[in-house]
Design an enzyme around this catalytic site. Structure first.
Site, PDB file in Angstrom:
ATOM      1  N   ARG A  67      -9.743  39.568  -3.761  1.00  0.00           N
ATOM      2  CA  ARG A  67      -9.193  39.405  -5.106  1.00  0.00           C
ATOM      3  C   ARG A  67     -10.080  40.169  -6.094  1.00  0.00           C
ATOM      4  O   ARG A  67     -11.270  40.355  -5.859  1.00  0.00           O
ATOM      5  CB  ARG A  67      -9.131  37.923  -5.472  1.00  0.00           C
ATOM      6  CG  ARG A  67      -7.944  37.247  -4.799  1.00  0.00           C
ATOM      7  CD  ARG A  67      -7.715  35.859  -5.335  1.00  0.00           C
ATOM      8  NE  ARG A  67      -8.345  34.844  -4.512  1.00  0.00           N
ATOM      9  CZ  ARG A  67      -9.222  33.955  -4.940  1.00  0.00           C
ATOM     10  NH1 ARG A  67      -9.588  33.943  -6.201  1.00  0.00           N
ATOM     11  NH2 ARG A  67      -9.730  33.069  -4.120  1.00  0.00           N
ATOM     12  N   GLY A 112      -3.996  38.967  -1.633  1.00  0.00           N
ATOM     13  CA  GLY A 112      -4.346  38.011  -2.689  1.00  0.00           C
ATOM     14  C   GLY A 112      -4.025  38.545  -4.079  1.00  0.00           C
ATOM     15  O   GLY A 112      -3.927  37.787  -5.043  1.00  0.00           O
ATOM     16  N   CYS A 156     -15.843  26.145   3.175  1.00  0.00           N
ATOM     17  CA  CYS A 156     -16.222  24.732   3.203  1.00  0.00           C
ATOM     18  C   CYS A 156     -15.419  23.937   4.233  1.00  0.00           C
ATOM     19  O   CYS A 156     -15.486  22.708   4.260  1.00  0.00           O
ATOM     20  CB  CYS A 156     -16.066  24.113   1.812  1.00  0.00           C
ATOM     21  SG  CYS A 156     -17.280  24.724   0.634  1.00  0.00           S
ATOM     22  N   THR A 187      -9.499  25.426   6.309  1.00  0.00           N
ATOM     23  CA  THR A 187      -8.550  25.733   7.381  1.00  0.00           C
ATOM     24  C   THR A 187      -8.859  24.931   8.639  1.00  0.00           C
ATOM     25  O   THR A 187      -7.941  24.430   9.298  1.00  0.00           O
ATOM     26  CB  THR A 187      -8.545  27.244   7.688  1.00  0.00           C
ATOM     27  OG1 THR A 187      -8.307  27.929   6.455  1.00  0.00           O
ATOM     28  CG2 THR A 187      -7.455  27.615   8.666  1.00  0.00           C
ATOM     29  N   ASP A 213      -2.790  26.177   2.372  1.00  0.00           N
ATOM     30  CA  ASP A 213      -3.364  26.760   1.154  1.00  0.00           C
ATOM     31  C   ASP A 213      -2.908  26.149  -0.172  1.00  0.00           C
ATOM     32  O   ASP A 213      -3.734  25.918  -1.036  1.00  0.00           O
ATOM     33  CB  ASP A 213      -3.111  28.271   1.143  1.00  0.00           C
ATOM     34  CG  ASP A 213      -4.050  29.033   0.210  1.00  0.00           C
ATOM     35  OD1 ASP A 213      -5.186  28.574   0.001  1.00  0.00           O
ATOM     36  OD2 ASP A 213      -3.648  30.079  -0.316  1.00  0.00           O
ATOM     37  N   ASN A 244     -13.738  39.422   4.993  1.00  0.00           N
ATOM     38  CA  ASN A 244     -12.513  38.828   4.440  1.00  0.00           C
ATOM     39  C   ASN A 244     -11.268  39.360   5.158  1.00  0.00           C
ATOM     40  O   ASN A 244     -10.161  39.260   4.636  1.00  0.00           O
ATOM     41  CB  ASN A 244     -12.430  39.113   2.933  1.00  0.00           C
ATOM     42  CG  ASN A 244     -11.370  38.274   2.235  1.00  0.00           C
ATOM     43  OD1 ASN A 244     -11.093  37.140   2.632  1.00  0.00           O
ATOM     44  ND2 ASN A 244     -10.741  38.825   1.203  1.00  0.00           N
TER      45      ASN A 244
HETATM   46  C1  SPV Z   1      -8.266  32.175  -1.142  1.00  0.00           C
HETATM   47  O1  SPV Z   1      -9.194  32.965  -1.327  1.00  0.00           O
HETATM   48  O2  SPV Z   1      -8.247  31.043  -1.601  1.00  0.00           O
HETATM   49  C2  SPV Z   1      -7.128  32.609  -0.328  1.00  0.00           C
HETATM   50  C3  SPV Z   1      -6.972  34.025  -0.076  1.00  0.00           C
HETATM   51  O3  SPV Z   1      -6.323  31.809   0.044  1.00  0.00           O
HETATM   52  S1  SPV Z   1      -6.361  34.855  -1.424  1.00  0.00           S
HETATM   53  O4  SPV Z   1      -4.964  35.118  -1.180  1.00  0.00           O
HETATM   54  O5  SPV Z   1      -7.125  36.077  -1.535  1.00  0.00           O
HETATM   55  O6  SPV Z   1      -6.519  34.043  -2.608  1.00  0.00           O
HETATM   56 MN    MN Z   2      -6.469  29.945  -1.106  1.00  0.00          MN
END
Ligand code: SPV
Ligand code: MN
Length: 620
Positions: free
Chosen positions: A76, A216, A267, A270, A284, A381
């Protein structure tokens, strides 16, 4: 747009959709536009085009593909991400990253002008949450990336029928996304990262995402829609949370109890959602709604865009097995070995010493980037994109239009020396204030910079808030007002360290904490009080360790793990107070009051029992 596409678009009789598509097609100026409906045929068209244009490359196992994002486009992009809002409302936003609406739109239009020239644009409709349900939000995506359209098809429910069934009064109530990968280099990666913009338009519930590909940023329905949904929920008395949704199975009692969990990255989110023997609904994002007095949650997605680092046969058997199957899977930013199979960090197999990766073709062990940094085999990542249906532990209720009734909420942080492995809050409000708002993570060796530095992560949702946190906290507190059975709130910490500096428990101990929480939700076990909540009794954990993990849980380990650490907790409350005072204007006074009261309570306890209070000693 050819006749078939035009027919599909017009068939929806949706003025707002037509205007959106018309306006942005005119600005971005693609050579052609392809309109998808919900058919398998159109999904196949997108998949085929992604391969044809080499946005995805085929891997050795059939149906598996690899997509690469540019070397500077691997995550991101907070600096390029802003909320667009009318000038007069900026002051109310409490310091969130904003840009004045007119200014933002002008900037976007300038960058978007002709950005799709030479390409085809896809229009595809989706739905957040199960279709035609109370939770549904229609989404319209315009993109010039077949990869984005393909990934979205795996991650979200198709929404053409959702749009077709919209009642006249609902026809302008949906989210719009315009994405362009921009100019591409010879590998198909976005070139103009200096012109990368990800702007969420809070006035029209639209998002413009330009010159990027990392999902993201580019996949409208994920973190872009999440910001819009948070904004929308804020004025409609529901909640959009950065949480997994899973079912804890109690075989003996023949019941499933649903938990949602918010965890900052690294943390254990998943791995908790995917615990062996339990049931996954989503990993998520969850929406919460009060449905006839019941606290119900639905999974926004129907797939997983998961971190692949450390997924291996031992630690994540379910996902690992899934990723080995010759099935529709998009890998991103992992190594493609000479055998044309994917490899990643922490895979725990022998990995090739050459191949293609996020740095380009011709990677070899020891290769350095232009800044002189050694390029790892795959990006930390790097990700996989899969459909939930592949998972053998998918909960049968995953697509229920009513959502599922939530029994417990978990806030999972990471600290080596403060929080016990599991603690129940005294009540909902205290849970939001003392557990959710004080959530923290510690930097790990995987992040840049010093290890063990604590980062405030209220609700693990700070990055995605689109109205001020103070009001968001209040909305969380007030959400349960008319709920008949309010979920219990638990804090979990899988990362407490022993005197030897090693983690106190194995990776699967979280199963025990979860099952203890499950028993608490059903009022079947007692608990011991601490100044901040309620912790398990040894006699209730010992049999769980035995039955769930075949482990003999020692009393002395329990005593250490569940001791209350007064000074560490006071310091934690001070950090939260300082963070909120500095960054979160408008935080309700009762939050600060509650932290002050708790700190006083801890000080009194320390005088009476000492800094470290063993479980069972403390009496309020
Ligand atoms: C996160 O970073 O919380 C994700 C991946 O689930 S992203 O789509 O990059 O936000
Ligand atoms: Mn996320």
């Amino acid at each position: 747009m050819d006749g078939t596409s035009f027919f599909k678009l017009m068939g929806l009789e949706n003025e707002k959709l037509l205007t959106f598509i018309g306006e942005w097609v005119e600005i971005c100026n693609p050579d052609s536009v392809f309109m998808c409906n919900d058919s398998e045929e159109d999904a196949e068209f997108v998949r085929r085009k992604a391969l044809e244009k080499r946005e995805e490359l085929p891997l050795a196992k059939s149906e598996q593909t690899i997509h690469y994002d540019g070397y500077g486009d691997q995550g991101r992009a907070p600096g390029a991400t802003k909320l667009m809002i009318a000038k007069e409302r900026i002051a109310e936003m409490g310091g969130l990253p904003c840009i004045e609406h007119n200014e933002g739109l002008a900037e976007i239009k300038k960058i978007a002008s002709g950005i799709m020239r030479g390409k085809e644009a896809i229009v595809k409709l989706f739905c957040e949450c199960p279709t035609l349900s109370k939770f549904s939000i229609g989404c319209a995506q315009l993109t010039d990336s077949y990869y984005v359209a393909h990934a979205e098809d795996m991650l979200y429910r198709r929404g053409y029928e959702q749009f077709r069934n919209m009642k006249p009064e609902e026809k302008d109530n949906f989210f719009c996304f315009c994405h362009s990968a921009g100019r591409l280099d010879e590998r198909g990666c976005s070139i103009d990262l200096d012109k990368r913009r990800i702007y969420q338009d809070l006035e029209t519930f639209s998002v413009y995402s330009l010159n990027n590909q990392y999902a993201g940023n580019s996949v409208g329905l994920k973190k872009q829609a999440m910001r819009l949904a948070i904004r929308k929920s804020g004025s409609e008395h529901w909640l959009c949370e950065h949480m997994f949704l899973m079912g804890c199975q109690n075989h003996e009692k023949q019941r499933v109890t649903y938990f949602c969990g918010a965890y900052p990255s690294a943390c254990g989110k998943t791995s908790t959602a995917m615990l062996p023997g339990e049931k996954i609904v989503g990993d998520d994002i969850a929406y919460f709604r009060n449905v006839a007095g019941e606290f119900r949650a639905a999974n926004v997605e129907r797939g997983i865009f998961g971190i692949i680092k450390d997924v291996n046969a031992k630690d994540d058997p379910v996902i690992f097995k899934t990723l080995m199957e010759p099935r529709e899977t998009i890998f991103s930013n992992v190594l493609t070995g000479p055998d044309n199979d994917p490899y990643w960090l922490g895979m725990e197999v022998e990995t090739p010493t050459t191949g293609s990766n996020h740095s380009g073709p011709g990677w070899y062990v020891g290769k350095k980037d232009s800044d002189g940094n050694v390029i790892p085999l795959a990006h930390p990542n790097a990700r996989y994109t899969i459909r939930l249906q592949y998972l053998e532990n998918l909960d049968p209720a995953w697509d229920d239009k009513q959502g599922v009734v939530v029994g417990g909420i978990i806030y999972g942080g990471r600290d080596g020396d403060t929080s016990v492995p599991v603690e129940e809050s005294f009540n909902w409000e205290d849970g939001i204030i003392t557990k959710a708002c004080t959530l923290e993570s510690e930097t790990t060796s995987a992040t840049i910079g010093k290890e063990g530095v604590r980062m405030p992560q209220p609700m693990a949702n700070l990055d995605f808030l689109s109205y001020p946190i103070g009001r968001y906290v209040l909305n969380n507190i007030n959400f349960v007002k008319d709920i008949k059975k309010v979920p219990k709130i638990f804090a979990m910490n899988y990362f407490l360290r022993g005197p030897d500096n090693k983690f106190c428990t194995g990776k699967l101990a979280k199963k025990v904490w979860l099952h203890w929480a499950e028993a608490r939700v059903h009022n079947e076990v007692g608990a011991l009080e601490t100044p901040t909540g309620l912790i398990p009794k040894y006699e209730n954990l010992k049999p769980l360790f035995n039955s769930l993990l075949g482990e003999n849980y020692q009393k002395q380990d329990y005593e250490y793990q569940f001791s209350f650490r007064c000074d560490a907790w006071i310091a934690k409350l001070q950090r939260s107070t300082a963070f909120f005072q500095k960054n979160c204007p408008g935080t309700p006074e009762k939050v600060y009051r509650s932290w002050t009261t708790t700190a006083e309570k801890i000080k009194t306890a320390k005088q009476k029992y000492g800094d470290i209070i063993p479980p069972g000693k403390y009496q309020a």
